[in-house]
Design a protein around this motif. Sequence first.
Motif, mmCIF file in Angstrom:
data_model
loop_
_atom_site.group_PDB
_atom_site.id
_atom_site.type_symbol
_atom_site.label_atom_id
_atom_site.label_comp_id
_atom_site.label_asym_id
_atom_site.label_seq_id
_atom_site.Cartn_x
_atom_site.Cartn_y
_atom_site.Cartn_z
ATOM 1 N N VAL A 104 -12.749 12.171 -1.802
ATOM 2 C CA VAL A 104 -11.311 12.052 -2.077
ATOM 3 C C VAL A 104 -10.994 12.615 -3.464
ATOM 4 N N GLY A 105 -11.835 12.285 -4.453
ATOM 5 C CA GLY A 105 -11.612 12.762 -5.816
ATOM 6 C C GLY A 105 -11.561 14.278 -5.890
ATOM 7 N N GLN A 108 -8.455 16.445 -4.555
ATOM 8 C CA GLN A 108 -7.142 16.459 -5.205
ATOM 9 C C GLN A 108 -6.966 17.713 -6.060
ATOM 10 N N GLY A 109 -5.705 17.985 -6.398
ATOM 11 C CA GLY A 109 -5.382 19.198 -7.146
ATOM 12 C C GLY A 109 -5.637 19.100 -8.644
ATOM 13 N N THR A 110 -4.833 18.318 -9.363
ATOM 14 C CA THR A 110 -4.931 18.251 -10.821
ATOM 15 C C THR A 110 -6.021 17.269 -11.255
ATOM 16 N N GLU A 113 -4.939 13.658 -10.827
ATOM 17 C CA GLU A 113 -4.999 13.194 -9.437
ATOM 18 C C GLU A 113 -6.435 12.993 -8.981
ATOM 19 N N GLN A 114 -7.334 13.859 -9.464
ATOM 20 C CA GLN A 114 -8.745 13.736 -9.094
ATOM 21 C C GLN A 114 -9.304 12.421 -9.601
ATOM 22 N N ARG A 116 -7.612 9.710 -10.433
ATOM 23 C CA ARG A 116 -6.964 8.615 -9.728
ATOM 24 C C ARG A 116 -7.560 8.435 -8.328
ATOM 25 N N GLY A 117 -7.745 9.544 -7.612
ATOM 26 C CA GLY A 117 -8.306 9.492 -6.256
ATOM 27 C C GLY A 117 -9.709 8.901 -6.242
ATOM 28 N N THR A 121 -10.253 5.177 -4.570
ATOM 29 C CA THR A 121 -11.106 5.129 -3.382
ATOM 30 C C THR A 121 -12.346 4.289 -3.650
#
Lengths: 221, 102
Positions: A104-105, A108-110, A113-114, A116-117, A121
């Motif tokens: 999930v990490g 992600q794009g930025t 976000e990585q 946070r993901g 998770t």
Amino acid sequence: MAVSVAAAVSAYGVSFGALAVAAGLDVWQACVLSLVMFSGGSQFALVGVLASGGAAAGPAAIAGATLLGSRNAIYAMRMGPIVGPGILRRLAAAHLTIDESTAVGTAQGTPEEQRRGFWLTGILVFVGWNLTTLAGALLGDLLGDVSRYGLDAAAAAAFLGLLWPRLSSLQPVAVAVAAAVVATALTPWVAPGLPVLAAAVVAVVVGLTNWGRGGTRRGAR
Amino acid sequence: MSIWAIIIIASVAGLAVKITGYLVPAEVMERERPSRVAGLLTVALLAALVATQTLADGQDVVLDARVPALLVAAALFALRVPFIVVIIAAAATAALIRALGG
């Protein structure tokens, strides 16, 4: 994304808890594995080898589980720059570094976000996995006799389920078939647990020489 | 070796492997080989575990109710049936065959 992944993975925890108890662990031992080891494949592997070889197969079970967890080190290298500095933060991140949080990490794009993901998770799967392990272990305790309920077949199916998404191209399929043949062929000749370790040699040889990927010096990754 | 000792050693080793990954310099990550070996190692170990869980009874290789149960599981995974449903179906298949005296 993090929530749906965590919900799906938590269902595995029930099977793990039940199988752990069926393999001879008590409820607490199943829970300690999920709390401290926290890596599904390794936990299933440890319990699977203990189920067939008992405590005598301990060293082989430990080796198998640790080798299976070696991919987490690769994930950790990938997540290191995303997680950022700080000893405590990196220790917590290490504990939560598994297939799902990394997947999930990195999807992600930025960088924000990585990060946070990955954390979301990791934390959700950790909570879900431990709660469902406890539920499964208590359930397994109630069920009793292993073979009568087909839990040994459930263990085989669980490994197949973990393997399935990885059979994406010819090379992993060839390695899987060869490893299964090696492990089965060695079963009558060596102690329980060792056939699984011997099969790891197939992966190392193919991985180092990159057989089955003729010409592609740089892979897709 | 007691079950508790096995669990604690294996758990600490698993955690140590994860921590090691955060201590390795980022340049190693750029290399393709360690990543490929680790990926295939996972595949090989899981495949070997599928084989031994299905065919081994102690040190004997036997064909019993677990084989049809695994075939059922494979078919359901191919149909993208959720993990927990497949596990229950596999267990039920083996249990049913045994109940029928297979």
